[in-house]
Enzyme design. Structure first.
Site, PDB file in Angstrom:
ATOM      1  N   ARG A 155      64.691  29.615  36.994  1.00  6.80           N
ATOM      2  CA  ARG A 155      63.331  29.977  37.412  1.00  6.80           C
ATOM      3  C   ARG A 155      62.932  31.394  36.977  1.00  6.80           C
ATOM      4  O   ARG A 155      61.759  31.736  37.012  1.00  6.80           O
ATOM      5  CB  ARG A 155      63.176  29.857  38.929  1.00  6.80           C
ATOM      6  CG  ARG A 155      63.976  30.888  39.705  1.00  6.80           C
ATOM      7  CD  ARG A 155      63.724  30.801  41.187  1.00  6.80           C
ATOM      8  NE  ARG A 155      64.779  31.478  41.928  1.00  6.80           N
ATOM      9  CZ  ARG A 155      64.748  31.683  43.229  1.00  6.80           C
ATOM     10  NH1 ARG A 155      63.738  31.245  43.940  1.00  6.80           N
ATOM     11  NH2 ARG A 155      65.741  32.304  43.835  1.00  6.80           N
ATOM     12  N   ARG A 182      39.778  40.303  51.323  1.00  7.80           N
ATOM     13  CA  ARG A 182      39.903  39.366  50.203  1.00  7.80           C
ATOM     14  C   ARG A 182      38.624  38.632  49.850  1.00  7.80           C
ATOM     15  O   ARG A 182      38.584  37.934  48.828  1.00  7.80           O
ATOM     16  CB  ARG A 182      41.026  38.355  50.513  1.00  7.80           C
ATOM     17  CG  ARG A 182      42.375  39.017  50.808  1.00  7.80           C
ATOM     18  CD  ARG A 182      42.889  39.876  49.681  1.00  7.80           C
ATOM     19  NE  ARG A 182      44.222  40.400  49.975  1.00  7.80           N
ATOM     20  CZ  ARG A 182      44.979  41.068  49.120  1.00  7.80           C
ATOM     21  NH1 ARG A 182      44.539  41.303  47.897  1.00  7.80           N
ATOM     22  NH2 ARG A 182      46.164  41.531  49.474  1.00  7.80           N
TER      23      ARG A 182
END
Ligand SMILES: Cc1cc2nc3c(=O)[nH]c(=O)nc-3n(C[C@H](O)[C@H](O)[C@H](O)COP(=O)(O)OP(=O)(O)OC[C@H]3O[C@@H](n4cnc5c(N)ncnc54)[C@H](O)[C@@H]3O)c2cc1C
Length: 253
Positions: A155, A182
């Site tokens: 990974r 956000r």
């Protein structure tokens, strides 16, 4: 492997959230026991109005008693790296250690998706990364390493664009905080999209708390980001004085 899109599902939320927040709030000012206040069945309009006033006043700790849980998919690891910085939240994320990524999906930034030359280069890179990951797994296998033993090291070549899935729980106070940061135009585009979708779902479920939620400028009535970063929607704060009063009518930010 393929490109993927944001999908947010509201899994659960605190039942009778209005009654709960109301009882917690009222406990601060009432001789009555919150246990009895919580059981009251009439006065829905009074409870909603009270909560709206409390939210507008900034007395936010009673909102911590109610929470929302969202399942999110079709987002990049770049997004979740930002999301998990919000510490007053709980997360359960799909693992690249236990889940094999031999056909990983990925998120393409709009600036790349709409430019054929960049898109072609980006997609070629994703394919190359996939080949590299698959090759590492094959070589690990020939060396006797399989399953998580192989996934956890292969990974390391996966990109930040790699699609991931995550379950997020936030209480209502943290959600307001999350939306202030956000939903701001300055926030990175992908997490802004996620925040706007979470706000849409939260507002639908609990308008008493989230009706006026959004980016911090909407709350403040001015932009605290400074000239360089401001989107221009709200005036800048100059000489410590906001050009508009606090608590202007708020939209989605
Ligand atoms: C536009 C933008 C750009 C950013 N750029 C960067 C960057 O370049 N590099 C970077 O590292 N991060 C960056 N961040 C992330 C940012 O610094 C915060 O880590 C992230 O927004 C989480 O915010 P928070 O800490 O307020 O939220 P939460 O962790 O959700 O905390 C909520 C609130 O709880 C309180 N709190 C929580 N933990 C503590 C504590 N330990 N001590 C005291 N009070 C606490 C604070 O009041 C905090 O605001 C950026 C964020 C944004 C929105």
């Amino acid at each position: 492997m393929s490109q993927t899109r944001l999908h947010v599902k509201l899994l659960d939320r605190t039942p009778r959230a209005v009654a709960l927040i109301y009882a917690a709030c009222r406990q601060c000012y009432s001789v009555q026991f919150a246990g009895a206040i919580f059981q009251e069945r009439d006065g829905a309009g009074r409870r909603a109005g009270f909560i709206r006033k409390v939210v507008a006043s900034g007395h936010e700790s009673p909102l911590e008693h109610a929470k929302f849980t969202f399942a999110v998919e079709g987002v990049s690891r770049a997004l979740t790296h930002q999301l998990v910085r919000h510490r007053i939240a709980s997360f359960s994320q799909q693992s690249q250690r236990y889940v094999k990524e031999t056909a990983f999906d990925y998120v393409t930034p709009p600036s790349i998706a709409r430019d054929p030359e960049l898109k072609e280069e980006f997609e070629r890179t994703m394919e190359h990364v996939q080949e590299c990951y698959n090759s590492l797994l094959a070589k690990f296998k020939s060396r006797g390493k399989v399953g998580e033993q192989a996934f956890q090291d292969a990974r390391f070549v996966l990109p930040q664009a790699a699609e991931t899935k995550i379950v997020v729980t936030m209480n209502c106070r943290e959600l307001l905080h999350f939306f202030r940061h956000r939903c701001c135009a300055r926030a990175q585009w992908e997490i802004k999209r996620l925040a706007e979708e979470m706000l849409r779902l939260a507002r639908r479920e609990l308008p008493e708390v989230f009706e006026t939620a959004g980016a911090k400028c909407v709350d403040l009535g001015y932009c605290p980001e400074g000239e360089r970063f401001s989107c221009g929607r709200y005036p800048l704060k100059r000489n410590g004085v906001p050009k508009r009063p606090r608590r202007v009518k708020r939209g989605t930010g």
